[in-house]
Design an enzyme around this catalytic site. Sequence first.
Site, PDB file in Angstrom:
ATOM      1  N   GLU A 225      -5.835  -7.235  -1.880  1.00  0.00           N
ATOM      2  CA  GLU A 225      -5.106  -8.438  -2.294  1.00  0.00           C
ATOM      3  C   GLU A 225      -6.025  -9.652  -2.295  1.00  0.00           C
ATOM      4  O   GLU A 225      -7.187  -9.567  -1.884  1.00  0.00           O
ATOM      5  CB  GLU A 225      -3.901  -8.639  -1.364  1.00  0.00           C
ATOM      6  CG  GLU A 225      -2.926  -7.461  -1.474  1.00  0.00           C
ATOM      7  CD  GLU A 225      -1.662  -7.615  -0.661  1.00  0.00           C
ATOM      8  OE1 GLU A 225      -1.585  -8.532   0.198  1.00  0.00           O
ATOM      9  OE2 GLU A 225      -0.735  -6.804  -0.879  1.00  0.00           O
ATOM     10  N   ASN A 226      -5.472 -10.768  -2.790  1.00  0.00           N
ATOM     11  CA  ASN A 226      -6.271 -11.979  -2.923  1.00  0.00           C
ATOM     12  C   ASN A 226      -5.368 -13.195  -2.709  1.00  0.00           C
ATOM     13  O   ASN A 226      -4.180 -13.133  -3.056  1.00  0.00           O
ATOM     14  CB  ASN A 226      -6.900 -12.011  -4.327  1.00  0.00           C
ATOM     15  CG  ASN A 226      -7.962 -13.061  -4.460  1.00  0.00           C
ATOM     16  OD1 ASN A 226      -7.680 -14.232  -4.689  1.00  0.00           O
ATOM     17  ND2 ASN A 226      -9.209 -12.651  -4.297  1.00  0.00           N
TER      18      ASN A 226
ATOM     19  N   GLU B  19      -4.377   2.748  -6.409  1.00  0.00           N
ATOM     20  CA  GLU B  19      -4.583   3.773  -7.435  1.00  0.00           C
ATOM     21  C   GLU B  19      -5.712   3.389  -8.385  1.00  0.00           C
ATOM     22  O   GLU B  19      -6.554   4.216  -8.741  1.00  0.00           O
ATOM     23  CB  GLU B  19      -3.294   3.978  -8.246  1.00  0.00           C
ATOM     24  CG  GLU B  19      -2.142   4.569  -7.452  1.00  0.00           C
ATOM     25  CD  GLU B  19      -1.267   3.528  -6.755  1.00  0.00           C
ATOM     26  OE1 GLU B  19      -1.771   2.428  -6.416  1.00  0.00           O
ATOM     27  OE2 GLU B  19      -0.088   3.824  -6.529  1.00  0.00           O
TER      28      GLU B  19
ATOM     29  N   TYR C  11      -2.696 -14.591  -5.707  1.00  0.00           N
ATOM     30  CA  TYR C  11      -1.927 -13.346  -5.599  1.00  0.00           C
ATOM     31  C   TYR C  11      -2.074 -12.402  -6.800  1.00  0.00           C
ATOM     32  O   TYR C  11      -2.161 -11.189  -6.647  1.00  0.00           O
ATOM     33  CB  TYR C  11      -0.431 -13.636  -5.418  1.00  0.00           C
ATOM     34  CG  TYR C  11      -0.055 -14.341  -4.133  1.00  0.00           C
ATOM     35  CD1 TYR C  11      -0.943 -14.458  -3.063  1.00  0.00           C
ATOM     36  CD2 TYR C  11       1.215 -14.904  -4.004  1.00  0.00           C
ATOM     37  CE1 TYR C  11      -0.576 -15.116  -1.904  1.00  0.00           C
ATOM     38  CE2 TYR C  11       1.585 -15.561  -2.834  1.00  0.00           C
ATOM     39  CZ  TYR C  11       0.692 -15.675  -1.795  1.00  0.00           C
ATOM     40  OH  TYR C  11       1.056 -16.318  -0.644  1.00  0.00           O
TER      41      TYR C  11
HETATM   42  N1  THU Z   1       0.545  -1.459  -4.455  1.00  0.00           N
HETATM   43  C1  THU Z   1      -0.326  -0.424  -4.651  1.00  0.00           C
HETATM   44  O1  THU Z   1      -1.447  -0.411  -4.130  1.00  0.00           O
HETATM   45  N2  THU Z   1       0.085   0.590  -5.443  1.00  0.00           N
HETATM   46  C2  THU Z   1       1.289   0.664  -6.068  1.00  0.00           C
HETATM   47  O2  THU Z   1       1.510   1.579  -6.846  1.00  0.00           O
HETATM   48  C3  THU Z   1       2.309  -0.331  -5.787  1.00  0.00           C
HETATM   49  C4  THU Z   1       1.862  -1.529  -5.040  1.00  0.00           C
HETATM   50  C5  THU Z   1       0.108  -2.575  -3.631  1.00  0.00           C
HETATM   51  C6  THU Z   1      -0.098  -3.853  -4.384  1.00  0.00           C
HETATM   52  C7  THU Z   1       0.115  -4.877  -3.300  1.00  0.00           C
HETATM   53  O3  THU Z   1      -1.114  -5.045  -2.601  1.00  0.00           O
HETATM   54  C8  THU Z   1       1.098  -4.229  -2.362  1.00  0.00           C
HETATM   55  O4  THU Z   1       1.082  -2.842  -2.648  1.00  0.00           O
HETATM   56  C9  THU Z   1       2.522  -4.741  -2.484  1.00  0.00           C
HETATM   57  O5  THU Z   1       2.956  -4.703  -3.806  1.00  0.00           O
END
Ligand code: THU
Length: 148
Positions: A56-57, A67, A60
């Site tokens: 994350e950052n 994935e 946002y």
């Molecule tokens: N996130 C994933 O890494 N993969 C997904 O398929 C759904 C969401 C992450 C993005 C963000 O850092 C956090 O989960 C909440 O959405």
Amino acid sequence: MAMEGKPFDALDEKLQELVNAAFDMKGCAYCPYSNFHVGCAVLTESGEVYAGCNVENASYGLSICAERVAMTNALSKGHRKFRAAAVSCDVVDTFKGPCGACRQFFIEFGLDWDLYMVKPDKTWMKMQMGELVPLPFTPASLQEERVK
Ligand code: THU
């Protein structure tokens, strides 16, 4: 067709390596804003496993899912063919599939490979990538006949 199983040791050795990599990679998630930890791993046709976590950052919208980190990790080593992927998060009661953007990212590399969704108790559910994206838009779509 969707298939559920448990525990990891019901899987063959390579798939165990894959699901364990996704499970462990959750621990590396950089997610101070959502506190939602995700790990992913992909198994290449040649039998190598590449993993990634969500990053994350403070701005946002720049956040990237586990994935796509796992896939870009493998792709940037030259891999283009995949046998399976596994995704793991901390949600207890339901199997969580990837977000829509990540499903599209996966199917760029085929519809007929497997995705294992892993719960914290190490139970898993398997679906084919193609099942996760009905009416898919793929590289082949660009080759279809269009009006001039
Ligand atoms: N996130 C994933 O890494 N993969 C997904 O398929 C759904 C969401 C992450 C993005 C963000 O850092 C956090 O989960 C909440 O959405």
